[in-house]
Design an enzyme around this catalytic site. Structure first.
Site, mmCIF file in Angstrom:
data_model
loop_
_atom_site.group_PDB
_atom_site.id
_atom_site.type_symbol
_atom_site.label_atom_id
_atom_site.label_comp_id
_atom_site.label_asym_id
_atom_site.label_seq_id
_atom_site.Cartn_x
_atom_site.Cartn_y
_atom_site.Cartn_z
ATOM 1 N N SER A 18 21.418 -56.995 13.334
ATOM 2 C CA SER A 18 20.056 -57.530 13.375
ATOM 3 C C SER A 18 19.201 -56.815 14.416
ATOM 4 O O SER A 18 19.712 -56.256 15.396
ATOM 5 C CB SER A 18 20.074 -59.036 13.658
ATOM 6 O OG SER A 18 20.580 -59.303 14.943
ATOM 7 N N ASP A 63 16.870 -74.754 16.140
ATOM 8 C CA ASP A 63 16.167 -74.659 14.860
ATOM 9 C C ASP A 63 14.688 -74.761 15.213
ATOM 10 O O ASP A 63 14.234 -75.801 15.700
ATOM 11 C CB ASP A 63 16.589 -75.797 13.934
ATOM 12 C CG ASP A 63 15.867 -75.787 12.598
ATOM 13 O OD1 ASP A 63 14.854 -75.064 12.462
ATOM 14 O OD2 ASP A 63 16.295 -76.514 11.684
ATOM 15 N N TYR A 154 7.358 -58.134 -1.159
ATOM 16 C CA TYR A 154 7.239 -58.826 0.122
ATOM 17 C C TYR A 154 6.459 -60.136 -0.012
ATOM 18 O O TYR A 154 6.706 -61.092 0.722
ATOM 19 C CB TYR A 154 6.601 -57.903 1.163
ATOM 20 C CG TYR A 154 7.075 -58.164 2.567
ATOM 21 C CD1 TYR A 154 8.436 -58.184 2.878
ATOM 22 C CD2 TYR A 154 6.176 -58.384 3.594
ATOM 23 C CE1 TYR A 154 8.872 -58.414 4.169
ATOM 24 C CE2 TYR A 154 6.602 -58.616 4.896
ATOM 25 C CZ TYR A 154 7.943 -58.637 5.169
ATOM 26 O OH TYR A 154 8.370 -58.876 6.452
ATOM 27 N N LYS A 161 3.338 -62.459 7.797
ATOM 28 C CA LYS A 161 3.294 -61.452 8.860
ATOM 29 C C LYS A 161 1.856 -61.147 9.282
ATOM 30 O O LYS A 161 1.592 -60.879 10.461
ATOM 31 C CB LYS A 161 3.988 -60.175 8.415
ATOM 32 C CG LYS A 161 5.499 -60.306 8.259
ATOM 33 C CD LYS A 161 6.189 -60.730 9.553
ATOM 34 C CE LYS A 161 7.700 -60.679 9.414
ATOM 35 N NZ LYS A 161 8.391 -61.159 10.643
ATOM 36 N N ILE A 190 14.846 -51.883 7.829
ATOM 37 C CA ILE A 190 16.204 -51.723 8.337
ATOM 38 C C ILE A 190 17.107 -52.635 7.526
ATOM 39 O O ILE A 190 16.733 -53.765 7.211
ATOM 40 C CB ILE A 190 16.300 -52.092 9.834
ATOM 41 C CG1 ILE A 190 15.388 -51.184 10.678
ATOM 42 C CG2 ILE A 190 17.727 -51.995 10.342
ATOM 43 C CD1 ILE A 190 15.335 -51.573 12.155
ATOM 44 N N LYS A 191 18.284 -52.178 7.207
ATOM 45 C CA LYS A 191 19.215 -52.964 6.394
ATOM 46 C C LYS A 191 19.820 -54.070 7.249
ATOM 47 O O LYS A 191 20.837 -53.895 7.907
ATOM 48 C CB LYS A 191 20.308 -52.071 5.816
ATOM 49 C CG LYS A 191 21.120 -52.733 4.721
ATOM 50 C CD LYS A 191 22.092 -51.753 4.086
ATOM 51 C CE LYS A 191 22.879 -52.420 2.966
ATOM 52 N NZ LYS A 191 23.838 -51.470 2.340
ATOM 53 N N THR A 192 19.170 -55.229 7.245
ATOM 54 C CA THR A 192 19.630 -56.387 8.003
ATOM 55 C C THR A 192 19.896 -57.545 7.049
ATOM 56 O O THR A 192 19.591 -57.483 5.862
ATOM 57 C CB THR A 192 18.572 -56.829 9.029
ATOM 58 O OG1 THR A 192 17.391 -57.245 8.323
ATOM 59 C CG2 THR A 192 18.221 -55.686 9.988
ATOM 60 N N ALA A 194 18.305 -60.344 7.015
ATOM 61 C CA ALA A 194 17.010 -60.840 6.559
ATOM 62 C C ALA A 194 16.453 -59.988 5.423
ATOM 63 O O ALA A 194 15.819 -60.498 4.498
ATOM 64 C CB ALA A 194 16.024 -60.872 7.724
#
Length: 272
Positions: A18, A63, A154, A161, A190-192, A194
């Protein structure tokens, strides 16, 4: 070390891939002491070893949509760390169905969830830590090019955002009188964990790699180093900014490569 003697809170670490992990890694390397949060028991098992890796035993359940968690956060930080110098907000969520199909079909429920978790949480988290956030402190959040620009798949997260970036500017104004800075990093794809919910994400990664001026995708280490700068006194005169860390992709008006529906190259300015 740049952050020696500094203390901070990292909210939103999911695993070692992450972006928040990359930020924590860079801050640790520069001497920062940090506390971490986890969303639920499943993530607690992932976050606790990460906290240990960075020499921290302070891990809190949080949370951001739970007022009780937020209400008790400052007291826990004060008991463990005293005052802190920075907080990283790396929290965003939208239901998967809201990232598919057309934006016009977004349900009110999905819209409210995306805005509450991804945008309002920056306000509520900042407000929660203000009693223990030092004058001269820094708040940092994460955004993406899909806010100011259209990015396929998106959808409602792009709208969230955009609202998040506007919130950064308004918070920067409000907290500036207290000497607290508020900024955002707009990271490239980025490959995360999320990112796994975004359709055709591998295609997005490849397109960015081809068309970014640096001809590569950004890494969590790239983002971490820029974040460390914004969280440190090196950026003491910087607030209200959206700082792009995307290998330059955001400057492009037209890409080097385009393809047709079958994936065949139909335009390649740099073709040899």
């Amino acid at each position: 070390m740049i952050l020696k003697g500094k203390k901070g809170l990292i909210v939103g670490v999911a695993n070692a891939k992450s972006i928040a992990y990359g930020i924590a890694e860079a801050c640790h390397e520069q001497g920062a002491q940090m506390a971490f949060t986890y969303l639920n028991d499943a993530l607690k098992k992932r976050v606790e070893p990460i906290a240990e890796e960075f020499g921290s035993k302070f891990v809190y359940e949080l949370d951001v949509n739970n007022p009780a968690h937020l209400d008790g956060l400052a007291d826990r930080i004060k008991a463990d760390l005293g005052e802190i110098d920075f907080v990283v907000h790396a929290v965003a969520y939208a239901p998967k169905e809201a990232l598919e199909g057309e934006f016009v079909n977004t349900s009110k429920e999905a819209f409210d969830i995306a805005m509450g978790t991804s945008v309002y949480s920056l306000l509520s988290l900042t407000r929660a830590v203000l009693p223990v956030l030092k004058e001269g402190g820094s708040v940092l959040t994460l955004t993406y090019l899909g806010g100011p620009k259209f990015v396929p798949h998106y959808n409602v997260m792009g709208v969230a955002k955009a609202a998040l970036e506007s919130s950064v500017r308004y918070l920067a104004h409000d907290l500036g009188a207290r000497g607290i800075r508020v900024n955002a990093i707009s990271a490239g794809p980025i490959k995360t964990l999320a990112a796994s919910g975004i359709g055709d994400f591998r295609m997005i990664l490849r397109y960015n790699e081809i068309n970014a001026p640096l001809k590569r995708n950004v890494t969590t280490q790239d983002v971490g180093k820029s974040a460390m700068y914004l969280l440190s006194d090196l950026a003491s005169g910087v607030t209200g900014e959206v700082h792009y860390v995307d290998c330059g992709y955001n400057i492009m008006g037209m890409g080097d490569v385009a393809t047709d529906a079958e994936g065949n190259t139909i335009l390649a300015w740099d073709a040899k």
